[in-house]
Design an enzyme around this catalytic site. Structure first.
Site, PDB file in Angstrom:
ATOM      1  N   ALA A  22      44.537  39.529  68.672  1.00  0.00           N
ATOM      2  CA  ALA A  22      44.898  38.143  68.987  1.00  0.00           C
ATOM      3  C   ALA A  22      45.151  37.391  67.694  1.00  0.00           C
ATOM      4  CB  ALA A  22      43.790  37.464  69.789  1.00  0.00           C
ATOM      5  N   ASP A  23      45.966  36.362  67.800  1.00  0.00           N
ATOM      6  CA  ASP A  23      46.186  35.474  66.661  1.00  0.00           C
ATOM      7  C   ASP A  23      46.345  34.051  67.178  1.00  0.00           C
ATOM      8  OD1 ASP A  23      46.816  35.549  63.586  1.00  0.00           O
ATOM      9  OD2 ASP A  23      48.153  34.064  64.495  1.00  0.00           O
ATOM     10  N   THR A  24      45.635  33.131  66.546  1.00  0.00           N
ATOM     11  CA  THR A  24      45.649  31.733  66.976  1.00  0.00           C
ATOM     12  C   THR A  24      46.327  30.866  65.923  1.00  0.00           C
ATOM     13  OG1 THR A  24      43.621  32.040  68.264  1.00  0.00           O
ATOM     14  CG2 THR A  24      44.209  29.778  67.680  1.00  0.00           C
TER      15      THR A  24
END
EC number: 3.6.1.9
Length: 206
Positions: free
Chosen positions: A78-80
């Site tokens: 995941a990447d925010t």
């Protein structure tokens, strides 16, 4: 019950681990991936989150290639990304960066985008992108000064973590709370169960 599949989390984020634990999932391995997270020229924040989550998963897949221990495992990444309009607020490493981000966020709406990528045991790639609109109250100089002194801004996109002291700055939010923390739990579980990962059998018995 013997569980058939292993899950590699291509992240070292304690917050993402905690969220998976909340859903009854204990990653079999944590693999933080060191990739270039700089946005490309004119890249939209949403596109950046999607691209980086995919690159992290691809890097983890390459790292386990040929290792029979992890054959047939799932890989989750995941990447925010936090943005005001199209302006991307990166992970603050220094106090002046955090100060600039807080001034931008103060009294304004901003968007939090998280790209989630799942690589299945047969190496299919599935992705979701989730977005949440967040509005900060107008921050006083005193609030900013004390928040900076807390150090809770370090290494966080947009210089804040909603689950910490900065949660008191949030006036309004539309969308997923866990997305802002760093992993949209509902959508992540949908991805996993949709690809045959038995989440619910991992829940503890009372």
């Amino acid at each position: 019950m013997a569980l058939k599949y292993k899950l590699i989390l291509a992240s070292g984020s304690p917050r993402r681990v905690d969220l998976l634990n909340q859903a009854g999932i204990e990653p079999s391995r944590l693999m933080p991936m060191d990739i270039d997270e700089a946005p490309k020229k004119s890249e939209h924040p949403r596109s950046l989150a999607r691209r980086l989550s995919a690159e992290k998963a691809e890097a983890a897949l390459a790292a386990i290639k040929g290792d029979i221990t992890w054959k047939g495992s799932y890989i989750l990444s995941a990447d925010t990304v936090v943005a005001v309009g199209r302006r991307i607020l990166g992970k603050a490493e220094f106090a002046d960066e955090a100060l600039n981000s807080l001034h931008l966020l103060s009294g304004r709406n901003h968007m939090v985008y998280t790209g989630v990528c799942l690589v299945t045991p047969d190496r299919k790639v599935r992705q979701k992108i989730v977005e949440t609109k967040v509005r900060f109250k107008r921050l006083s100089g005193f609030e900013i000064e004390n928040y900076l002194a807390s150090g809770q801004w370090r290494g966080k996109a947009g210089a804040y973590g909603i689950q910490g002291l900065a949660g008191t700055f949030v006036q309004k939010m539309v969308g997923s709370y866990t997305n802002v923390v760093g992993l949209p739990l509902y959508e992540t579980i949908l991805l996993l169960t949709g690809e045959g990962f038995d989440v619910h059998s991992r829940w503890p018995e009372g």
